[in-house]
Write an enzyme that holds these catalytic residues in place. Structure first.
Site, mmCIF file in Angstrom:
data_model
loop_
_atom_site.group_PDB
_atom_site.id
_atom_site.type_symbol
_atom_site.label_atom_id
_atom_site.label_comp_id
_atom_site.label_asym_id
_atom_site.label_seq_id
_atom_site.Cartn_x
_atom_site.Cartn_y
_atom_site.Cartn_z
ATOM 1 N N LYS A 174 0.824 -1.199 0.000
ATOM 2 C CA LYS A 174 0.000 0.000 0.000
ATOM 3 C C LYS A 174 0.867 1.261 0.000
ATOM 4 O O LYS A 174 1.905 1.319 0.656
ATOM 5 C CB LYS A 174 -0.899 0.007 1.231
ATOM 6 C CG LYS A 174 -1.873 -1.173 1.300
ATOM 7 C CD LYS A 174 -2.920 -1.103 0.210
ATOM 8 C CE LYS A 174 -3.950 -2.213 0.377
ATOM 9 N NZ LYS A 174 -5.060 -2.073 -0.581
ATOM 10 N N HIS A 305 -10.384 -8.543 -7.868
ATOM 11 C CA HIS A 305 -10.094 -8.070 -6.523
ATOM 12 C C HIS A 305 -10.657 -9.006 -5.456
ATOM 13 O O HIS A 305 -11.827 -9.395 -5.503
ATOM 14 C CB HIS A 305 -10.717 -6.673 -6.332
ATOM 15 C CG HIS A 305 -10.749 -6.198 -4.916
ATOM 16 N ND1 HIS A 305 -11.913 -6.189 -4.158
ATOM 17 C CD2 HIS A 305 -9.768 -5.724 -4.104
ATOM 18 C CE1 HIS A 305 -11.648 -5.715 -2.954
ATOM 19 N NE2 HIS A 305 -10.366 -5.433 -2.886
#
Length: 375
Positions: A174, A305
């Site tokens: 991230k 996803h």
């Protein structure tokens, strides 16, 4: 042989996470750390004794809304032929038409739709991918759950080591923090740790504006990333298109969109190199297949996803070599495990999705309702 649906059992299951999970949306103050995931399970049975299980989910708010909507429309499945999946999806979406064809309403329908496809594949005695027409028996996989921002860069590097040793092929971390220099420091540290040969992706979770995305995107070029994910607001198709045109690194997005129509806008604008649909979020497998056809027509890469238990089948049936996202968060919900080795996630020979609900999932059930009558 004609068959009929006799009962539908809905379960709302709350999966606790071991620690508060933080991505850039937390660090920018838009969300609180995530401590649980709400799942909606649908178990469908028929006169002939066939059963199918499907699920949808919601991170943070939305789980009770999905359960409530599913409970309202579930009676419309009783007595129907479970093979008529497309017609049943349309019937259910019109049953709740006043709340729209995206968002929580269609996410609720996804649990039914996935269960119907699971049931259909089980009746055929085939894994779902084989029923759909598989192009491969394994799919490249990368891990996300070890790359969140609540952990130090040292911990993220250790996570990456364990992940790669387990057989997963790529690492995603991230980014998108208010301090862009810190993002670059973390990416550099992980790239140096895993080496240049390991596929590395980053995910900004929609936290950059257009100038920042362009500037940081250019700075990231040196790291040879597979893609930059969600650099901008999920609905900014024009902004994503500008990035895709200007950067060598691929642009990926789509996970936060909740309909085929919304993804079609990304495709129409040439906004992504890698499309990342989420079957539970867009209404299930029936809708995912429509979107996959659009993506293939434009020669887009596919990287669904989350929900790898569903997406490994859908990715295996996509003509172009895809990626599947590895998350270990869902492990307690199913006793079965997907085989992961040599950088790839392998299909099992179990029929349907190849998963059943665990006793732990039953214990985490916070609401349950059955419509119709069991055999």
């Amino acid at each position: 042989m004609l068959d009929r649906i006799t009962s539908v059992t809905l379960s709302s299951v709350t999966l606790p996470l071991g620690a508060g999970i933080s991505d850039a949306k937390v660090l920018t103050g838009r969300q609180r750390p995530m401590t649980e995931v709400a799942f909606l399970f649908a178990e469908i049975t028929t006169e002939a004794g066939h059963e199918g299980v499907g699920f949808s989910y919601s991170k943070r708010a939305g789980g009770p809304a999905q359960f409530a909507h599913a409970r309202e429309v579930a009676p419309d499945l009783i007595g129907e032929d479970p093979s008529d999946i497309g017609r049943l999806w349309t019937k259910l979406v019109w049953a709740g038409a006043s709340v729209g064809r995206s968002g929580a309403a269609t996410q609720a329908l996804a649990a039914f739709d996935v269960a119907l496809w699971d049931l259909k594949a089980k009746r055929a005695g085939l894994p779902l991918a084989k029923l759909l027409g598989a192009h491969r028996d394994s799919v490249r996989c990368y891990n996300t759950s070890g790359g969140f921002l609540h952990e130090s860069v040292e911990q993220v590097r250790d996570n990456a080591t364990r992940t790669l040793e387990s057989g997963v092929g790529g690492i995603k971390i991230k980014v998108g923090q208010p301090d862009h220099a810190e993002d670059l420091r973390r990416v550099r540290a992980v790239r140096e740790h895993i080496g240049d040969a390991v596929p590395l992706m980053v995910d900004a979770n929609q936290q950059w504006d257009r100038p920042t995305a362009m500037r940081v995107g250019r700075a990231l070029e040196e790291f040879g990333l597979v893609w930059i994910e969600e650099p901008l607001d999920a609905y900014d198709a024009e902004g994503h298109a500008a990035l895709a045109g200007a950067l060598d690194t691929a642009i990926a997005s789509g996970e936060m969109l909740t309909s085929v129509a919304e993804h079609a806008e990304l495709i129409r604008h040439g906004a992504v190199d890698v499309l990342q649909p989420d079957a539970p979020r867009i209404g299930g497998i029936t809708q995912f297949l429509k979107l996959a056809a659009l993506a293939e027509h434009r020669h887009l890469q596919l990287a669904p996803h989350f929900a790898m238990e569903i997406h490994v089948h859908l990715a295996a049936a996509y003509p172009l070599e895809p990626w599947v996202e590895h998350f270990d968060w869902l492990y307690p919900l199913f006793p079965e495990r997907l085989e992961i080795r040599d950088g790839r996630m392998h299909l099992s020979d179990r029929p349907g999705l190849g998963v059943t609900l665990s006793e732990q999932a039953r214990e985490w059930t916070v609401a349950r309702e059955t419509v119709g009558t069991s055999r």
